[in-house]
Write a protein that holds these residues in place. Structure first.
Motif, PDB file in Angstrom:
ATOM      1  N   SER A 150     -20.713  14.306  29.765  1.00  0.00           N
ATOM      2  CA  SER A 150     -22.000  14.447  30.452  1.00  0.00           C
ATOM      3  C   SER A 150     -21.795  14.658  31.949  1.00  0.00           C
ATOM      4  N   VAL A 151     -20.797  13.984  32.505  1.00  0.00           N
ATOM      5  CA  VAL A 151     -20.501  14.139  33.929  1.00  0.00           C
ATOM      6  C   VAL A 151     -20.105  15.576  34.235  1.00  0.00           C
ATOM      7  N   TRP A 152     -19.206  16.116  33.422  1.00  0.00           N
ATOM      8  CA  TRP A 152     -18.744  17.483  33.657  1.00  0.00           C
ATOM      9  C   TRP A 152     -19.842  18.500  33.349  1.00  0.00           C
ATOM     10  N   ALA A 153     -20.698  18.172  32.421  1.00  0.00           N
ATOM     11  CA  ALA A 153     -21.815  19.073  32.111  1.00  0.00           C
ATOM     12  C   ALA A 153     -22.734  19.192  33.318  1.00  0.00           C
ATOM     13  N   ALA A 154     -23.047  18.079  33.963  1.00  0.00           N
ATOM     14  CA  ALA A 154     -23.921  18.104  35.133  1.00  0.00           C
ATOM     15  C   ALA A 154     -23.268  18.851  36.291  1.00  0.00           C
ATOM     16  N   ARG A 180     -32.252  27.632  37.881  1.00  0.00           N
ATOM     17  CA  ARG A 180     -32.601  26.220  37.731  1.00  0.00           C
ATOM     18  C   ARG A 180     -34.064  26.016  37.351  1.00  0.00           C
ATOM     19  N   HIS A 181     -34.881  27.064  37.498  1.00  0.00           N
ATOM     20  CA  HIS A 181     -36.305  26.925  37.251  1.00  0.00           C
ATOM     21  C   HIS A 181     -36.705  27.146  35.797  1.00  0.00           C
ATOM     22  N   ASP A 182     -35.856  27.774  34.995  1.00  0.00           N
ATOM     23  CA  ASP A 182     -36.266  27.978  33.606  1.00  0.00           C
ATOM     24  C   ASP A 182     -35.143  27.812  32.583  1.00  0.00           C
ATOM     25  N   THR A 183     -33.946  27.416  33.022  1.00  0.00           N
ATOM     26  CA  THR A 183     -32.848  27.222  32.075  1.00  0.00           C
ATOM     27  C   THR A 183     -33.011  25.905  31.329  1.00  0.00           C
ATOM     28  N   ASP A 184     -32.919  25.955  30.021  1.00  0.00           N
ATOM     29  CA  ASP A 184     -32.938  24.742  29.200  1.00  0.00           C
ATOM     30  C   ASP A 184     -31.506  24.220  29.140  1.00  0.00           C
ATOM     31  N   ILE A 185     -31.241  23.194  29.913  1.00  0.00           N
ATOM     32  CA  ILE A 185     -29.877  22.681  30.034  1.00  0.00           C
ATOM     33  C   ILE A 185     -29.330  22.225  28.687  1.00  0.00           C
ATOM     34  N   ALA A 186     -30.144  21.528  27.923  1.00  0.00           N
ATOM     35  CA  ALA A 186     -29.675  21.001  26.641  1.00  0.00           C
ATOM     36  C   ALA A 186     -29.318  22.127  25.678  1.00  0.00           C
ATOM     37  N   GLN A 187     -30.153  23.149  25.624  1.00  0.00           N
ATOM     38  CA  GLN A 187     -29.868  24.277  24.744  1.00  0.00           C
ATOM     39  C   GLN A 187     -28.635  25.040  25.228  1.00  0.00           C
ATOM     40  N   ARG A 189     -26.121  23.808  26.859  1.00  0.00           N
ATOM     41  CA  ARG A 189     -24.942  22.990  26.604  1.00  0.00           C
ATOM     42  C   ARG A 189     -24.557  22.982  25.132  1.00  0.00           C
ATOM     43  N   LYS A 190     -25.552  22.811  24.288  1.00  0.00           N
ATOM     44  CA  LYS A 190     -25.280  22.753  22.855  1.00  0.00           C
ATOM     45  C   LYS A 190     -24.743  24.092  22.355  1.00  0.00           C
ATOM     46  N   GLY A 191     -25.300  25.162  22.860  1.00  0.00           N
ATOM     47  CA  GLY A 191     -24.845  26.486  22.453  1.00  0.00           C
ATOM     48  C   GLY A 191     -23.402  26.742  22.843  1.00  0.00           C
ATOM     49  N   PHE A 192     -23.024  26.293  24.032  1.00  0.00           N
ATOM     50  CA  PHE A 192     -21.639  26.450  24.468  1.00  0.00           C
ATOM     51  C   PHE A 192     -20.701  25.731  23.503  1.00  0.00           C
ATOM     52  N   ILE A 193     -21.109  24.548  23.088  1.00  0.00           N
ATOM     53  CA  ILE A 193     -20.285  23.781  22.150  1.00  0.00           C
ATOM     54  C   ILE A 193     -20.191  24.487  20.804  1.00  0.00           C
ATOM     55  N   MET A 194     -21.333  24.836  20.229  1.00  0.00           N
ATOM     56  CA  MET A 194     -21.366  25.343  18.860  1.00  0.00           C
ATOM     57  C   MET A 194     -20.814  26.760  18.740  1.00  0.00           C
ATOM     58  N   GLY A 334     -21.826  18.697  32.962  1.00  0.00           N
ATOM     59  CA  GLY A 334     -21.710  20.114  33.231  1.00  0.00           C
ATOM     60  C   GLY A 334     -22.020  20.900  32.014  1.00  0.00           C
ATOM     61  N   GLY A 335     -22.261  22.195  32.124  1.00  0.00           N
ATOM     62  CA  GLY A 335     -22.606  22.865  30.914  1.00  0.00           C
ATOM     63  C   GLY A 335     -22.413  24.329  30.945  1.00  0.00           C
ATOM     64  N   ALA A 336     -22.742  24.964  29.860  1.00  0.00           N
ATOM     65  CA  ALA A 336     -22.580  26.387  29.846  1.00  0.00           C
ATOM     66  C   ALA A 336     -23.408  27.119  28.850  1.00  0.00           C
ATOM     67  N   SER A 337     -23.688  26.718  27.671  1.00  0.00           N
ATOM     68  CA  SER A 337     -24.518  27.574  26.863  1.00  0.00           C
ATOM     69  C   SER A 337     -24.930  26.893  25.588  1.00  0.00           C
ATOM     70  N   GLU A 338     -26.157  27.017  25.168  1.00  0.00           N
ATOM     71  CA  GLU A 338     -26.674  26.209  24.085  1.00  0.00           C
ATOM     72  C   GLU A 338     -27.505  27.036  23.123  1.00  0.00           C
ATOM     73  N   MET A 339     -27.777  26.527  21.964  1.00  0.00           N
ATOM     74  CA  MET A 339     -28.667  27.246  21.067  1.00  0.00           C
ATOM     75  C   MET A 339     -28.977  26.472  19.822  1.00  0.00           C
ATOM     76  N   SER A 340     -29.996  26.931  19.093  1.00  0.00           N
ATOM     77  CA  SER A 340     -30.309  26.357  17.788  1.00  0.00           C
ATOM     78  C   SER A 340     -30.674  27.505  16.887  1.00  0.00           C
ATOM     79  N   THR A 341     -31.737  27.401  16.094  1.00  0.00           N
ATOM     80  CA  THR A 341     -31.998  28.483  15.154  1.00  0.00           C
ATOM     81  C   THR A 341     -33.229  29.289  15.524  1.00  0.00           C
ATOM     82  N   THR A 342     -33.856  29.007  16.667  1.00  0.00           N
ATOM     83  CA  THR A 342     -35.032  29.755  17.067  1.00  0.00           C
ATOM     84  C   THR A 342     -34.631  31.113  17.600  1.00  0.00           C
TER      85      THR A 342
END
Length: 358
Positions: A150-154, A180-187, A189-194, A334-342
């Motif tokens: 989480s530290v590195w993601a931030a 920073r105004h419209d990026t979904d950080i969680a999505q 981050r999760k996308g980068f992982i998956m 810290g983070g980089a890229s996230e996604m789900s099924t939408t």
């Protein structure tokens, strides 16, 4: 990774020393901006390296320029053959850290593992393993436990957003995941992982050892689940530094200018009118070196360039970039890229392939 028995059977002391040097060199003089920024801004580094692996080329060249001095040279005493061997390995490993080569890493490594190439490796296979190991270390922060991931993601998202702020101020297109105004950080981050990190470590981690592979994959899956279930709130207080309460409104976002970090010595700085107003409110006075640039919508491209020239601003295309202080000691993440099924996440995945960031 180098301490694991499987790698120690393949990698000798010379290889280990050389890879540690490559690790020290691989981000030398990194300025908190990605390759695409240098290309889009026609920066002198992009021109020098023909828009190809700009940062990686610069990390190598700037490092070797320091190490070429005898008093700084860690290869003194090596034979000519050893020196050339070390230089070739370091160059391959550092160039291999370019994000666009991610899928090449995964595919070629899987192919060589399937062919049992590392049982009795040739020199090219040893270099492939060293390159892949450096890349693994470069992108492994999401594979740590949440406390550290989480530290590195931030920290990574902070760097992304500072580049996005800079791109907006310079009139460039804001890169994916860097607004920073419209990026979904969680999505993100999760996308980068998956999409990237998990598939990579399913292969590399398993090769290193069953235990290491199991631990890495377990951490990645747990972190992805946390992003999915808790969203950005999972960052806790770290989110405040990424989502400041005094965000610019829509009208402010349409202004363009260059902040103090790009000020050329002896020249005034051009900043958006809204930003200059904030500076005045904070300091209680107006900095005489700050020139106000009218809203972009009120100027044509030619008029805007003339305004910038009159203000003593050197065009971005020919300006030497100062070192960015983008990575600040905020409460890690810290983070980089996230996604789900939408459908939005599918769009994210397509854009993500162009900007994997370690």
């Amino acid at each position: 990774f180098l301490s694991q028995p499987r790698l120690r059977q393949i990698v000798n002391a010379f290889d280990t020393y050389v890879l540690l040097l490559a690790a020290a060199m691989h981000d030398h003089d990194h300025r908190g901006l990605n390759n695409q920024y240098y290309v889009n801004s026609s920066d002198e580094l992009a021109i020098l390296y023909n828009d190809t692996a700009v940062l990686e080329m610069h990390h190598l060249a700037s490092s070797w320029s320091i190490l070429s001095v005898d008093s700084h040279n860690p290869l003194v005493g090596f034979s000519q053959e050893q020196f050339l061997d070390a230089r070739t390995t370091i160059t391959q490993a550092v160039l291999g850290s370019e994000p666009r080569r991610h899928f090449e890493h995964v595919t070629y490594f899987k192919t060589r593992v399937a062919a049992n190439a590392f049982d009795v490796p040739e020199l090219s296979d040893t270099r492939l393993l060293l390159t892949t190991t450096l890349y693994a270390a470069d992108i492994c922060s999401p594979a740590k436990t949440w406390k550290y991931a989480s530290v590195w993601a931030a920290r990574m998202m902070q760097e992304f957003f500072e580049q996005g702020d800079r791109e907006r101020e310079e009139g460039l297109v804001v890169s994916p995941f860097m607004d920073r105004h419209d990026t979904d950080i969680a999505q993100c981050r999760k996308g980068f992982i998956m999409l990237f990190v998990l598939p990579f470590f399913e292969e590399y981690g398993r090769f290193v050892s069953e235990r290491v592979g199991r631990d890495l994959v377990s951490h990645l899956e747990a972190n992805a689940h946390k992003w999915e279930t808790e969203g950005e709130a999972a960052l806790g207080p770290l989110l405040n530094a990424l989502r400041p309460s005094n965000e610019l409104d829509d009208e402010d976002l349409d202004t363009v200018g260059t902040g103090p970090s790009l000020r050329k010595k002896g020249a005034g700085s051009i900043v958006p009118s809204a930003m200059a107003a904030r500076l005045t409110r904070v300091s209680g006075r107006r900095d005489s070196s700050v020139r106000i640039l009218p809203r972009r919508s009120s100027l044509s491209g030619r008029e805007r360039r003339a305004t910038e020239s009159d203000a003593g601003r050197t065009p971005v295309a020919s300006m030497s970039m100062e070192k960015s202080n983008s990575v600040k000691p905020i409460s890690e993440n810290g983070g980089a890229s996230e996604m789900s099924t939408t459908s939005r996440e599918v769009s994210v995945s397509k854009r993500a392939t162009s900007m994997i960031v370690a």
